[in-house]
Design a protein around this motif. Structure first.
Motif, PDB file in Angstrom:
ATOM      1  N   TYR A 122       5.643  11.115   3.443  1.00 52.02           N
ATOM      2  CA  TYR A 122       5.351   9.968   4.297  1.00 52.02           C
ATOM      3  C   TYR A 122       5.690   8.651   3.608  1.00 52.02           C
ATOM      4  O   TYR A 122       6.135   7.701   4.247  1.00 52.02           O
ATOM      5  CB  TYR A 122       3.880   9.977   4.732  1.00 52.02           C
ATOM      6  N   LYS A 140      -1.077   4.042  -1.768  1.00 56.48           N
ATOM      7  CA  LYS A 140      -2.148   4.598  -0.939  1.00 56.48           C
ATOM      8  C   LYS A 140      -1.582   5.579   0.092  1.00 56.48           C
ATOM      9  O   LYS A 140      -2.157   6.633   0.340  1.00 56.48           O
ATOM     10  CB  LYS A 140      -2.909   3.476  -0.224  1.00 56.48           C
ATOM     11  N   VAL A 141      -0.448   5.246   0.675  1.00 58.14           N
ATOM     12  CA  VAL A 141       0.201   6.150   1.635  1.00 58.14           C
ATOM     13  C   VAL A 141       0.600   7.447   0.933  1.00 58.14           C
ATOM     14  O   VAL A 141       0.340   8.546   1.435  1.00 58.14           O
ATOM     15  CB  VAL A 141       1.422   5.481   2.301  1.00 58.14           C
ATOM     16  N   ASN A 154       5.612  -1.600  14.347  1.00 52.06           N
ATOM     17  CA  ASN A 154       4.268  -1.018  14.372  1.00 52.06           C
ATOM     18  C   ASN A 154       3.764  -0.791  15.791  1.00 52.06           C
ATOM     19  O   ASN A 154       3.075   0.196  16.052  1.00 52.06           O
ATOM     20  CB  ASN A 154       3.296  -1.890  13.584  1.00 52.06           C
ATOM     21  N   ASP A 161       3.303   9.939  13.903  1.00 50.87           N
ATOM     22  CA  ASP A 161       2.170   9.819  12.995  1.00 50.87           C
ATOM     23  C   ASP A 161       2.583   9.347  11.606  1.00 50.87           C
ATOM     24  O   ASP A 161       2.461  10.071  10.625  1.00 50.87           O
ATOM     25  CB  ASP A 161       1.465  11.175  12.918  1.00 50.87           C
ATOM     26  N   LEU A 206       8.178   5.844   4.994  1.00 52.48           N
ATOM     27  CA  LEU A 206       7.800   4.429   5.072  1.00 52.48           C
ATOM     28  C   LEU A 206       8.877   3.551   4.415  1.00 52.48           C
ATOM     29  O   LEU A 206       9.233   2.497   4.958  1.00 52.48           O
ATOM     30  CB  LEU A 206       6.442   4.222   4.410  1.00 52.48           C
ATOM     31  N   ASP A 208       0.791  -1.238   0.000  1.00 52.59           N
ATOM     32  CA  ASP A 208       0.000   0.000   0.000  1.00 52.59           C
ATOM     33  C   ASP A 208       0.824   1.289   0.000  1.00 52.59           C
ATOM     34  O   ASP A 208       0.354   2.313   0.509  1.00 52.59           O
ATOM     35  CB  ASP A 208      -0.984   0.004   1.184  1.00 52.59           C
ATOM     36  N   PRO A 212       2.123   6.043   8.853  1.00 52.95           N
ATOM     37  CA  PRO A 212       1.291   4.861   8.628  1.00 52.95           C
ATOM     38  C   PRO A 212       2.003   3.569   9.035  1.00 52.95           C
ATOM     39  O   PRO A 212       3.222   3.494   9.059  1.00 52.95           O
ATOM     40  CB  PRO A 212       1.043   4.889   7.118  1.00 52.95           C
ATOM     41  N   THR A 267      -2.586   9.419   0.151  1.00 52.63           N
ATOM     42  CA  THR A 267      -3.319   9.886   1.332  1.00 52.63           C
ATOM     43  C   THR A 267      -2.527  10.886   2.156  1.00 52.63           C
ATOM     44  O   THR A 267      -3.055  11.919   2.571  1.00 52.63           O
ATOM     45  CB  THR A 267      -3.704   8.683   2.227  1.00 52.63           C
ATOM     46  N   TYR A 268      -1.257  10.591   2.409  1.00 51.98           N
ATOM     47  CA  TYR A 268      -0.449  11.399   3.326  1.00 51.98           C
ATOM     48  C   TYR A 268       0.592  12.267   2.613  1.00 51.98           C
ATOM     49  O   TYR A 268       1.140  13.184   3.204  1.00 51.98           O
ATOM     50  CB  TYR A 268       0.276  10.502   4.327  1.00 51.98           C
TER      51      TYR A 268
END
Length: 178
Positions: A75, A66-67, A131, A137, A79, A63, A139, A70-71
């Motif tokens: 970000y 998606k990160v 995690n 903050d 990651l 994902d 993901p 979205t962010y």
């Protein structure tokens, strides 16, 4: 004295250039060039009909798109860096390569399959630890991984092994998405 200084500076500059050629800037892991050289050395051993073993682990960050969407890409970069840090807790840095945007490969020659199986278990533990212990903050880190070992009898080239590891990684990705 001047020759000594020149020599030291030359050595320093040469090491810096070699580092840039073979190191992924974002993760400080081996880059695609280093990976290609690793594959070439394995290929030579296969062509020379050496009886040896090697294992390929293919790892993909789940994902990441998606990160990024979205962010933001900042970000996504964090990651990727976090994924690299987790991988370095499991494997020696010299065996880990960033081969694509969110894809990594670990290549070990002359290693036992059992060792890699233990390291795969440790990878899952380290992802969970990361995690659970993250205090900012970013993901959650999710990675899929697959492994494959060289079979002297049937494998004709490195890519035979890589393809099986890649297929196993996609199977792992399907399982984790469900």
């Amino acid at each position: 004295l001047i020759m000594s200084v020149f020599f030291v500076v030359t050595v320093y500059i040469t090491k810096a250039i070699v580092g840039l050629i073979y190191t992924d800037v974002m993760t400080r892991l081996g880059n695609k060039t280093a990976y290609t050289e690793c594959i070439d050395s394995i290929y030579k051993r296969i062509v020379n009909k050496e009886k040896f073993n090697f294992v390929v682990v293919v790892i993909d960050i789940n994902d990441l798109k998606k990160v990024n969407d979205t962010y933001g890409h900042e970000y996504g970069d964090i990651l990727i860096q976090n994924a690299a840090s987790v991988l370095k807790t499991v494997w020696e840095r010299k065996h880990i390569y960033r081969i694509g945007g969110d894809e990594f490969a670990v290549v070990y020659a002359d290693v036992e399959k059992e060792t890699i199986e233990k390291q795969m278990q440790k990878l899952e533990e380290e992802i969970n630890n990361f995690n659970q212990n993250k205090n900012y903050d970013v993901p959650f880190l999710q990675m899929a991984a697959g492994t494959s070992s060289y079979n002297y009898e049937t494998d004709k080239e490195y890519m035979d092994v890589f393809r099986r590891a890649d297929e196993a990684m996609y199977e792992d990705k399907k399982i984790k998405k469900n």
